[in-house]
Design an enzyme around this catalytic site. Structure first.
Site, short mmCIF file in Angstrom:
data_model
loop_
_atom_site.label_atom_id
_atom_site.label_comp_id
_atom_site.label_asym_id
_atom_site.label_seq_id
_atom_site.Cartn_x
_atom_site.Cartn_y
_atom_site.Cartn_z
N LYS A 69 0.85 -1.19 0.00
CA LYS A 69 0.00 0.00 0.00
C LYS A 69 0.87 1.23 0.00
CE LYS A 69 -3.95 2.12 0.19
NZ LYS A 69 -3.50 2.88 -1.00
N LYS A 93 4.67 2.81 8.48
CA LYS A 93 3.48 3.63 8.74
C LYS A 93 2.24 2.75 8.91
CE LYS A 93 3.39 7.23 6.12
NZ LYS A 93 3.17 8.15 4.97
N LYS A 105 5.32 1.96 -2.78
CA LYS A 105 5.24 3.35 -3.27
C LYS A 105 5.56 3.36 -4.74
CE LYS A 105 4.73 7.53 -1.36
NZ LYS A 105 4.11 7.83 -0.05
N THR A 189 -5.38 13.18 5.84
CA THR A 189 -4.00 13.31 6.32
C THR A 189 -3.89 14.50 7.28
OG1 THR A 189 -3.35 12.44 4.17
CG2 THR A 189 -1.58 13.20 5.61
N ASN A 221 -2.42 19.63 -0.42
CA ASN A 221 -3.55 18.92 0.19
C ASN A 221 -3.33 18.72 1.69
OD1 ASN A 221 -4.55 16.00 1.13
ND2 ASN A 221 -6.07 16.92 -0.20
#
Ligand code: GLU
Length: 415
Positions: A69, A93, A105, A189, A221
């Site tokens: 992920k 994470k 990633k 986030t 963002n």
């Protein structure tokens, strides 16, 4: 971009954590290298009829705790080594957050601001065509990152669905709401950063939010949602910046007004009642909390001595070099590490994945309540681990992640 190799930095962080958290040799060996890396060349027919070939990457670091992920970054400085470091951090994470995901990633070396919407769509579809054999809801689930957004993630899910011949929204997260996206993902986030900070704050200071000033590097963002969340908790936002520079006002900024100004003028510069400030100087402002919310290596040995905040809230991935970590520690500055502070995004991405797999759509309130509870719990866990191990929050977060990765490896090898 980075003045230090980000993957080397990541490995030093791991080595330091291993001094306070013992793990098996088998796990330590596995965590040294990604399980799989792929580099692809993506030819794109540009609007003027010429062909350009872009380089793209996907690093699948660890599947010990679940499908790979992690986001896809479109940035001119993206390269395999950066993507490898980011995939490593995703592994930790997801483990700190306790979500059933591994770490991965992706990235493309490109400045998306120089491409038309059509060119970005063709580039994205080409990328998915080359990665499709190693993607999938139970294999590898991309999400957004720097330079990508809901539109791009929607294209990723659509192209993958075309290739496999059936609608498969759970292959990517951060999609537009009407394409299977989750309520609350865009805000997640930033909201997560606020919950982490609020959970740790009583341990770090006697001050209340209304007495605290904040400077935020990065008003994309993540930074803009964090600014709004902190503002509504009563913090005073005294500076924000984007890649072109920042604005500063001792009186404080209203993030909604700043956002509107940026939309209308495509710059922060000239926002009424503010002075301009460089990205470097913003980090050195006297304030309570400084937030690197842009790219890696914002705080290095070159500027760490000049940081005057009491708390560094890492909303970017890898913004603080390990040498800077030591300097900040000696100065008594608490660093709230990226793998905890910015995990809200991937947590809600995982909620999106779960909703897609179950064919459900949860309300924004349900999503954000669930996120708040999770981050309260895990922030508390990281704090307690730091007390138990008598160490800083970064090592403590790594320690917690390592314990969970060890459990996952144990379950695998017991069979
Ligand atoms: N790019 C985000 C991160 O660094 C989120 C990734 C995702 O949603 O998969 O955590």
């Amino acid at each position: 971009m980075a003045d230090m190799d980000p993957f080397e930095q990541a490995q030093i962080q791991l080595a330091r954590a291993l001094k306070v958290q013992k793990i098996s040799d088998a796990l330590s060996a596995r965590l040294r290298k990604p399980e799989r890396e792929i580099t692809v060349a993506i030819p794109v027919t540009m609007d003027d009829g010429t062909t350009r070939v872009f380089e793209g990457y996907r690093v699948q670091y660890s599947s010990l705790r679940g499908p790979y992920k992690g986001g896809i970054r479109y940035h001119p400085d993206a390269d395999i080594n950066e993507v490898r470091a980011l995939a490593f951090w995703m592994t930790f994470k997801c483990a700190v957050a306790g979500i059933p995901m591994g770490g991965g990633k992706g990235g493309i070396t490109v400045d998306p601001k120089t491409l038309s919407a059509g060119e970005i769509e063709r580039l994205t579809r080409g990328f998915v065509q080359r990665l499709a054999p190693i993607l999938g809801p139970y294999m590898d689930v991309p999400g957004p990152d720097v330079g990508t957004n809901a539109v791009v993630l929607g294209i990723i899910a659509d192209e993958y669905s075309e290739i496999v011949g059936k609608p498969t929204p759970a292959v990517a997260t951060g999609k537009p709401i009407n394409e299977g996206g989750s309520e609350g993902r865009a805000a997640a986030t930033g909201a997560g950063g606020m919950h982490t900070l609020m959970a740790l704050l009583p341990h770090l200071t006697k001050k209340k939010p209304a007495q605290m000033t904040v400077a935020i590097q990065g008003f994309g963002n993540v930074g803009s949602f964090l600014a709004r969340n902190l503002f509504s908790e009563g913090f005073k936002i005294i500076a924000v910046s984007d890649s072109k520079g920042g604005i500063h006002s001792e009186k404080g900024l209203n993030p909604d007004a700043v956002e509107r100004y940026k939309k209308d003028n495509s710059t922060l510069k000239g926002f009424p009642g503010t002075k301009s400030i460089t990205n470097e100087k913003l980090l050195e402002l006297p304030c309570e909390i400084v937030v690197p919310a842009a790219l890696e290596n914002a705080i290095t040995k070159h500027n760490a001595k000049k940081i005057r905040a009491n708390i560094v809230l890492e909303m970017a991935n890898g913004p603080t070099s390990t040498e800077a970590d030591d300097i900040l520690f000696k100065k008594g500055i608490a660093v709230v590490p990226d793998i905890l502070a910015n995990s809200g995004g991937v947590v809600v991405s995982t909620y999106e994945w779960e909703q897609n797999l179950k064919g459900e759509h949860w309300s924004e309130k349900d999503v954000l309540d669930k996120l708040r509870k999770l981050l309260n719990r895990e922030s508390k866990n990281v704090w307690e681990r730091s007390k138990k191990l008598k160490t800083d929050l970064r090592r403590a977060a790594f320690a917690l992640a390592l314990e969970r990765l060890e459990k996952a490896l144990g379950a695998k090898t017991a069979k």
